[in-house]
Design a protein around this motif. Structure first.
Motif, PDB file in Angstrom:
ATOM      1  N   LEU A 123      53.842 -61.770 -44.103  1.00  0.00           N
ATOM      2  CA  LEU A 123      54.933 -62.373 -43.581  1.00  0.00           C
ATOM      3  C   LEU A 123      55.637 -61.199 -43.187  1.00  0.00           C
ATOM      4  O   LEU A 123      56.274 -61.110 -41.959  1.00  0.00           O
ATOM      5  CB  LEU A 123      55.908 -62.897 -44.634  1.00  0.00           C
TER       6      LEU A 123
ATOM      7  N   ARG B 137      47.594 -73.554 -38.603  1.00  0.00           N
ATOM      8  CA  ARG B 137      47.939 -72.680 -37.685  1.00  0.00           C
ATOM      9  C   ARG B 137      46.808 -72.006 -36.983  1.00  0.00           C
ATOM     10  O   ARG B 137      46.625 -70.798 -36.292  1.00  0.00           O
ATOM     11  CB  ARG B 137      48.424 -71.232 -38.450  1.00  0.00           C
TER      12      ARG B 137
ATOM     13  N   ARG C 132      58.722 -68.345 -48.384  1.00  0.00           N
ATOM     14  CA  ARG C 132      59.483 -67.376 -48.290  1.00  0.00           C
ATOM     15  C   ARG C 132      59.955 -68.316 -49.640  1.00  0.00           C
ATOM     16  O   ARG C 132      61.001 -66.321 -50.555  1.00  0.00           O
ATOM     17  CB  ARG C 132      60.735 -67.566 -47.073  1.00  0.00           C
TER      18      ARG C 132
ATOM     19  N   GLN D 258      42.139 -74.091 -40.994  1.00  0.00           N
ATOM     20  CA  GLN D 258      43.152 -74.570 -41.573  1.00  0.00           C
ATOM     21  C   GLN D 258      43.333 -76.520 -41.025  1.00  0.00           C
ATOM     22  O   GLN D 258      43.388 -77.033 -41.643  1.00  0.00           O
ATOM     23  CB  GLN D 258      45.054 -74.255 -41.258  1.00  0.00           C
TER      24      GLN D 258
ATOM     25  N   LYS E 263      51.467 -61.285 -39.758  1.00  0.00           N
ATOM     26  CA  LYS E 263      50.077 -61.629 -39.606  1.00  0.00           C
ATOM     27  C   LYS E 263      50.411 -63.335 -40.740  1.00  0.00           C
ATOM     28  O   LYS E 263      51.079 -63.383 -40.863  1.00  0.00           O
ATOM     29  CB  LYS E 263      49.430 -60.658 -40.112  1.00  0.00           C
ATOM     30  N   LEU E 264      48.942 -64.416 -40.064  1.00  0.00           N
ATOM     31  CA  LEU E 264      49.222 -65.382 -40.899  1.00  0.00           C
ATOM     32  C   LEU E 264      48.228 -65.151 -42.680  1.00  0.00           C
ATOM     33  O   LEU E 264      47.555 -64.042 -42.906  1.00  0.00           O
ATOM     34  CB  LEU E 264      47.276 -65.812 -40.437  1.00  0.00           C
ATOM     35  N   VAL E 265      49.309 -65.296 -42.737  1.00  0.00           N
ATOM     36  CA  VAL E 265      47.933 -65.753 -44.318  1.00  0.00           C
ATOM     37  C   VAL E 265      47.142 -66.235 -44.124  1.00  0.00           C
ATOM     38  O   VAL E 265      46.485 -66.694 -43.114  1.00  0.00           O
ATOM     39  CB  VAL E 265      49.152 -66.569 -45.581  1.00  0.00           C
TER      40      VAL E 265
ATOM     41  N   THR F 114      54.981 -74.621 -44.221  1.00  0.00           N
ATOM     42  CA  THR F 114      54.240 -73.895 -45.098  1.00  0.00           C
ATOM     43  C   THR F 114      55.576 -72.266 -45.604  1.00  0.00           C
ATOM     44  O   THR F 114      55.156 -71.421 -46.259  1.00  0.00           O
ATOM     45  CB  THR F 114      52.469 -72.836 -44.501  1.00  0.00           C
ATOM     46  N   GLY F 115      56.258 -71.759 -44.389  1.00  0.00           N
ATOM     47  CA  GLY F 115      56.533 -70.676 -44.110  1.00  0.00           C
ATOM     48  C   GLY F 115      57.396 -71.104 -44.965  1.00  0.00           C
ATOM     49  O   GLY F 115      57.833 -69.432 -45.754  1.00  0.00           O
TER      50      GLY F 115
ATOM     51  N   VAL G 293      46.390 -70.946 -47.815  1.00  0.00           N
ATOM     52  CA  VAL G 293      47.583 -71.902 -47.579  1.00  0.00           C
ATOM     53  C   VAL G 293      46.511 -73.832 -47.160  1.00  0.00           C
ATOM     54  O   VAL G 293      47.121 -74.201 -48.156  1.00  0.00           O
ATOM     55  CB  VAL G 293      47.306 -71.551 -45.543  1.00  0.00           C
TER      56      VAL G 293
ATOM     57  N   ARG H 241      66.192 -63.773 -40.158  1.00  0.00           N
ATOM     58  CA  ARG H 241      65.074 -63.431 -41.210  1.00  0.00           C
ATOM     59  C   ARG H 241      64.405 -61.879 -40.842  1.00  0.00           C
ATOM     60  O   ARG H 241      64.384 -61.898 -39.268  1.00  0.00           O
ATOM     61  CB  ARG H 241      63.439 -64.555 -40.651  1.00  0.00           C
TER      62      ARG H 241
ATOM     63  N   ARG I 286      54.420 -61.573 -33.753  1.00  0.00           N
ATOM     64  CA  ARG I 286      54.079 -63.032 -34.269  1.00  0.00           C
ATOM     65  C   ARG I 286      53.956 -63.758 -32.775  1.00  0.00           C
ATOM     66  O   ARG I 286      52.582 -65.326 -32.956  1.00  0.00           O
ATOM     67  CB  ARG I 286      55.430 -64.005 -34.926  1.00  0.00           C
TER      68      ARG I 286
ATOM     69  N   GLY J 146      54.780 -75.432 -39.024  1.00  0.00           N
ATOM     70  CA  GLY J 146      53.803 -74.579 -39.508  1.00  0.00           C
ATOM     71  C   GLY J 146      52.731 -74.124 -39.724  1.00  0.00           C
ATOM     72  O   GLY J 146      51.786 -73.383 -40.023  1.00  0.00           O
ATOM     73  N   PHE J 147      51.921 -75.736 -39.988  1.00  0.00           N
ATOM     74  CA  PHE J 147      50.528 -75.730 -40.317  1.00  0.00           C
ATOM     75  C   PHE J 147      50.232 -76.935 -39.711  1.00  0.00           C
ATOM     76  O   PHE J 147      50.645 -77.799 -39.679  1.00  0.00           O
ATOM     77  CB  PHE J 147      50.210 -75.858 -41.976  1.00  0.00           C
TER      78      PHE J 147
END
Ligand code: AMP
Length: 216
Positions: A53, A85, A36, A89, A57-59, A31-32, A64, A157, A168, A82-83
């Motif tokens: 991002l 999170r 991006r 979810q 913080k988390l979306v 998902t990241g 998601v 990044r 994070r 990454g999912f």
């Protein structure tokens, strides 16, 4: 087959994913990476996600979950990086998989002390073109600043700077770590020490996958 990689930022999820995709032919869903790419293209989703991002913080969960729901098809062999999170979810994913007649087969939790995670994040570089991951200490490119694979420019990044990396990690401890208990309850969890070499971590994951009958 559905496999999930959980781990603090910097624990090597991206590196292991590349290896597992090459070895087992998973469809890779990070998902990241999706966020991006959307931010780079300035799409409506990218514009929504950008501030989260940037600040580490988390979306929000509904955004998601909707993205993932649109990508999973029945009968697929997926590796999630990454999912999920958050526990919400994870519940969302259970529902998506139930509709597709599937379930989570293996959750690999890569464990790493915070100090090591921060050190890895601050030395990480990614290719601005193909996303390949390098590290200025442990995986140097052949030519400084240039991707070995595609020749693209290597960049840091924006969220790998020390302040955001620390944020994070805090978010990971608060919101993602509870997933370990969730999946332990579902009896699909395998915890692996991520301070080992990439080869050792890969071998440990492969042992679990082979036991489940994953084909190379
Ligand atoms: P990653 O590339 O997995 O380290 O993700 C980078 C950033 O993208 C995170 O710090 C979040 O802002 C966002 N992100 C990625 N995946 C998720 C997710 N499953 N839930 C919420 N936010 C996410």
């Amino acid at each position: 087959m559905i496999v999930i990689l959980i781990g603090a930022p910097g624990s090597g999820k991206g590196t292991q994913s590349q290896r597992l995709v090459a070895r087992y032919g998973f469809t890779y869903l990070a998902t990241g990476d999706i966020f991006r790419a959307e931010i780079a293209k300035k799409t409506p989703l990218g514009l929504k996600a950008e501030s989260y991002l940037k600040s580490g913080k988390l979306v929000p969960d509904p955004i998601v979950i909707e993205i993932v729901a649109g990508k999973v098809v029945a009968g697929g062999k997926y590796l999630f990086d990454g999912f999920p999170r958050t526990v919400d979810q994870a519940r969302g994913l259970d529902e998506i998989l139930r509709k597709a007649g599937a379930q989570v087969d293996l959750v690999v939790s890569l464990t790493l002390p915070s100090a090591a995670a921060i050190a890895r994040m601050s030395s990480r570089r990614i290719c601005s073109k193909c996303g390949e991951v390098f590290n200025v200490i442990s995986r140097k490119p052949r030519k400084e600043g240039v991707c070995d694979k595609c020749g693209g420019a290597l960049i840091q990044r924006e969220d790998d700077t020390e302040a955001t990396a620390k944020k994070r990690l805090m978010v990971f401890e608060d919101q993602t770590q509870p997933l370990v208990a969730y999946y332990k309850g579902e009896q699909v969890l395998r915890e692996i020490d991520a301070s080992q070499s990439p080869e050792e971590v890969e071998a440990a994951i492969a042992t679990s996958l082979n036991a489940l009958g994953a084909k190379n």
